[in-house]
Design an enzyme around this catalytic site. Structure first.
Site, short mmCIF file in Angstrom:
data_model
loop_
_atom_site.label_atom_id
_atom_site.label_comp_id
_atom_site.label_asym_id
_atom_site.label_seq_id
_atom_site.Cartn_x
_atom_site.Cartn_y
_atom_site.Cartn_z
N GLU A 220 32.11 37.00 42.38
CA GLU A 220 32.55 36.03 41.38
C GLU A 220 31.88 34.68 41.62
O GLU A 220 31.50 33.98 40.67
CB GLU A 220 34.08 35.86 41.46
CG GLU A 220 34.63 34.74 40.59
CD GLU A 220 36.08 34.43 40.91
OE1 GLU A 220 36.74 33.81 40.05
OE2 GLU A 220 36.56 34.80 41.99
N GLU B 294 42.78 40.02 38.25
CA GLU B 294 43.22 39.90 36.86
C GLU B 294 43.12 41.21 36.09
O GLU B 294 43.99 41.53 35.31
CB GLU B 294 42.42 38.81 36.14
CG GLU B 294 42.67 37.41 36.67
CD GLU B 294 41.99 36.36 35.82
OE1 GLU B 294 42.32 36.25 34.62
OE2 GLU B 294 41.12 35.64 36.35
#
Length: 754
Positions: A611, A308
């Site tokens: 993550e 992202e």
């Protein structure tokens, strides 16, 4: 994005200028001293321009043209002559343009560079551009232009690969040994038309084969180079990747580590802090935190450097107290906060992502809100972290209006909305509802391990986290933001506002306890993170704290002494345990190596913070997630502040606390922070029962040093009794600790554990 050249030489060393900002209102301009590049006689000013964030395929959705569909360049060369004359040469209708060797160049997709298409000498004065196309003039005005603020993106390090691998599938893969943000520089020797493809990834699969771990639209991370022939060198211009491994195809001959260089890119900020200890696993964890910080601070604070690369407000809200420990992020985050203020919605909402690009605006429409609790609160948490680290009141003043608008948005939303399933409410319940932020979309305690990962490593419905925890999390953050805003108002001399937000904070906390807390200390959402938030933000009465703490510890014990905290609660987990007398549990979590835990990642070979805790499963299955998100690296703040014991008493470290925890299971730690006054250093060494605490206190500051398990009569400094030590202004006993107040200087305290 652009690169300028004068007479064939590059101007400056900034990468990816003008960098991503809230372009509709805020576009940076850069200034360079080019005196050494200008010659007598003819000169050529040239530029290469690329799509960048303006047109390129960015964000989670991979959408293009977030801001516009055409490229433009605004530049001027200002000349000052020895005789006092000046001349300004600006971009105008006399400029000419042409397509070059960049077949395409995209921030996310990557780049295709065909060196055969580059005109020889195109940026030199002698080049004839008669067959080039005249430029079109655009008039965008100058209102949005701002001078560059903060450190630019640069090449900050170059890494030599650790190996050239031949995988079980027979592919050639370059291993840098470290996940980075940047690109690969390559030397190639081959005939004209030789085409080499570089594909970038963070991990290999369990068999040791190349794995493209980031999937999705326009997430290629692939560079293609077509050689003009002979010995050439290639480094992409207008793209970067998050990677450790590069799959190479089409390379002529046998590649070696000498043919490749990992080029690390990020905003060129100074490293100001460090933590090391006697456990190399924890040292690796700290290095992982720093690498995730470096690689996710490329112009804006991003969530990840591959999928992202977006300015998620929740991520930096979680990580800001750690960020200020490791690097000087004052200008970097102050600049980002300018973007936050620009992107704040008219109703006071602070978006989940800043800059708020097209793909995320679509997401906001689907969710019915641009923001979320724990994300929009970054407008308070980030300036508050900066103020405490640097002591600059202007940081608070500049963002005060934004803070107020956000909190008033929360208060208005809470007061005006009642959950649809609330039923018939008593007058007391209706009164309470106006202080509960319990409607609308929120991410809740995002990414709780037990709710988001299955045993085989496949993702389950991540929205479970939001649905099961959002109501309590959002009200906790209502309290958190009013708490900070009350403090900020007081610091800025706004006494009436400070009183308003203190009163509001008290009412929110009372409403939370009345609505969600049972007599046995159990909360409506029975998850570790909810208890952590409730304890940290004092959402429960003092008389109930022990029962609430018992619920938290019981959940940890039932989880085999592993954490199960989500995104917005994990920053407070270790402090809550230590501050409430359960340091023993905190250290069980720190040294835990089962999944999920920080050292589990280290033992699985992580070089950055993952993550998802279970990115690589216990049976070594490698999953398709990001292996570089800094949020869970917030543990570093606790290592600095609790284990190392180094904290500011006053914002900016003018008055310092040094209170190390020698009962942590380590033999020594060394912690330092370079404040605006100079370097503060805290080191302790445990050898049997002998304790040494070395501290350095910079000029114009004072410190309070707490020596655990020390009897005052048995403490010496440099072999001298404390009464004879220059710089010691006060000594006292506080429980099992001796407390020594000192002025600036270098000290070495020795004693035996009492």
């Amino acid at each position: 994005v652009y690169r300028l050249l004068i007479n064939g030489s590059r101007v400056g060393d900034q990468e990816l200028a003008p960098e991503p900002t809230a372009y509709e209102e805020y576009l940076q301009v850069q200034t360079y001293d080019v005196t050494d590049l200008v010659r007598s006689g003819a000169n050529a000013l040239a530029a290469i321009v690329g799509d960048g964030w303006w047109i390129g395929r960015i964000g989670i959705t991979g959408d293009s043209v977030s801001y516009g569909n055409r490229l433009a360049l605004l530049a001027q060369l200002e000349l000052e002559f020895a005789d006092g004359r000046t001349e300004v040469i600006s971009t105008d209708s006399h400029w000419r343009s042409a397509a070059g060797p960049l077949v395409y160049s995209d921030i996310f997709i990557g780049e295709k560079y065909d060196a055969r298409l580059e005109p020889v000498g195109w940026c030199e004065p002698a080049f004839i551009d008669a067959d080039w196309t005249p430029v079109l003039l655009a008039d965008h005005g100058f209102a949005r232009l701002r001078p560059q603020y903060g450190e630019p993106v640069r090449t900050v390090e170059e890494l030599r690969p650790v190996a050239v691998l031949t995988t079980p599938n027979g592919e050639t893969v370059i291993d840098l040994g470290q996940i980075i943000s940047g690109r690969m520089r390559m030397r190639v020797s081959g005939p004209t038309g030789t085409t080499v493809t570089l594909e970038h990834s963070e991990v290999l699969d369990q068999a040791g084969n190349f794995l493209m771990n980031i999937m999705g639209r326009n997430k290629d991370q692939t560079d293609i180079y077509v050689s003009v022939g002979g010995d050439t060198e290639y480094e992409p211009l207008f793209t970067f990747h998050g990677f450790r491994y590069v799959r190479v195809t089409g390379y002529p001959g046998t590649p070696t580590v000498d043919d490749f260089t990992g080029v690390v890119l990020h905003s060129d900020m100074e490293t100001v802090g460090g933590f090391t200890c006697s456990d190399e696993r924890i040292n690796q964890l700290q290095r992982n935190v720093v690498w995730s910080q470096r690689t996710n601070m490329l112009s804006i604070p991003t969530d990840c450097p591959q999928r992202e690369r977006a300015g998620w407000t929740g991520d930096i809200q979680v990580f800001a107290p750690t960020a200020v420990r490791n690097m000087n992020v004052a200008a970097f985050l102050t600049r980002w906060m300018q973007n936050v203020r620009v992107e704040q919605r008219p109703n006071g909402e602070v978006p989940i992502v800043v800059p708020y690009t097209k793909g995320y605006r679509v997401l906001g429409k689907l969710q019915g809100t641009a923001s979320s609790a724990g994300w929009g609160d970054a407008c308070l948490v980030v300036p508050w972290a900066l103020f405490n680290a640097y002591g600059d009141v202007d940081i608070l003043a500049d963002n005060y209006e934004c803070m107020v608008r956000w909190v008033e948005y929360i208060a208005r939303t809470a007061k005006e909305n009642v959950p649809e399933d609330a039923g018939v409410l008593s007058p007391e319940a209706r009164e309470r509802q106006q202080y509960l932020w319990n409607t609308g979309f929120h991410f809740g305690d995002w990414l709780i391990p037990s709710l988001t990962m299955s045993k085989d490593g496949e993702r389950v419905d991540m929205m479970q986290t939001a649905f099961l925890t959002k109501e309590l999390v959002s009200t906790c953050f209502y309290a958190y933001s009013t708490q900070i805003l009350a403090a900020v108002s007081g610091i800025l001399g706004r006494s009436s506002q400070a009183e308003r937000y203190r009163t509001l904070n008290a009412k929110v906390r009372q409403a939370f306890a009345e609505e969600y807390l049972a007599d046995d200390g159990r909360l409506k959402a029975h998850f570790q993170g909810i208890y952590v938030l409730a304890l940290h933000l004092r959402m429960v009465p003092e008389a109930m704290r022990s029962r609430v703490l018992h619920q938290l510890v019981s959940l940890i014990e039932e989880n085999d002494w592993k954490l199960d905290t989500g995104f917005v609660s994990v920053p407070f987990l270790m402090d809550v345990l230590c501050d409430n007398g359960r340091s023993d549990v905190a250290y069980k979590l720190l040294f835990q190596t089962g999944c999920p835990s920080w050292l589990y990642e280290v033992e699985k070979g992580a070089t950055t913070i993952w993550e998802a805790w279970q990115a690589i499963t216990p049976d070594d299955k490698v999953t398709n997630v990001s292996y570089n998100h800094y949020a869970f690296g917030c543990i570093s703040d606790w290592l600095f502040g609790h284990v190392g014991g180094l904290n500011p008493i006053e914002p900016g470290y003018r008055r310092i606390s040094i209170a190390p925890d020698i009962d942590c299971g380590l033999e020594h730690t060394e912690t330092e922070f370079r404040s605006r006054y100079g370097t503060v250093r805290s080191e302790w060494v445990l050898s049997g029962e002998a304790v040494t605490v070395n501290v350095t206190i910079p000029p114009n500051t004072t410190a309070v040093v707490s020596l655990p398990h020390a009897a005052m009569a048995g403490v010496t400094e440099g072999g001298r009794p404390l009464s004879e030590t220059v710089g010691v202004t006060s000594v006292s006993q506080s429980g099992e600790a001796s407390v020594v107040e000192i002025v600036s200087g270098v000290y070495s305290f020795q004693y035996h554990r009492a």
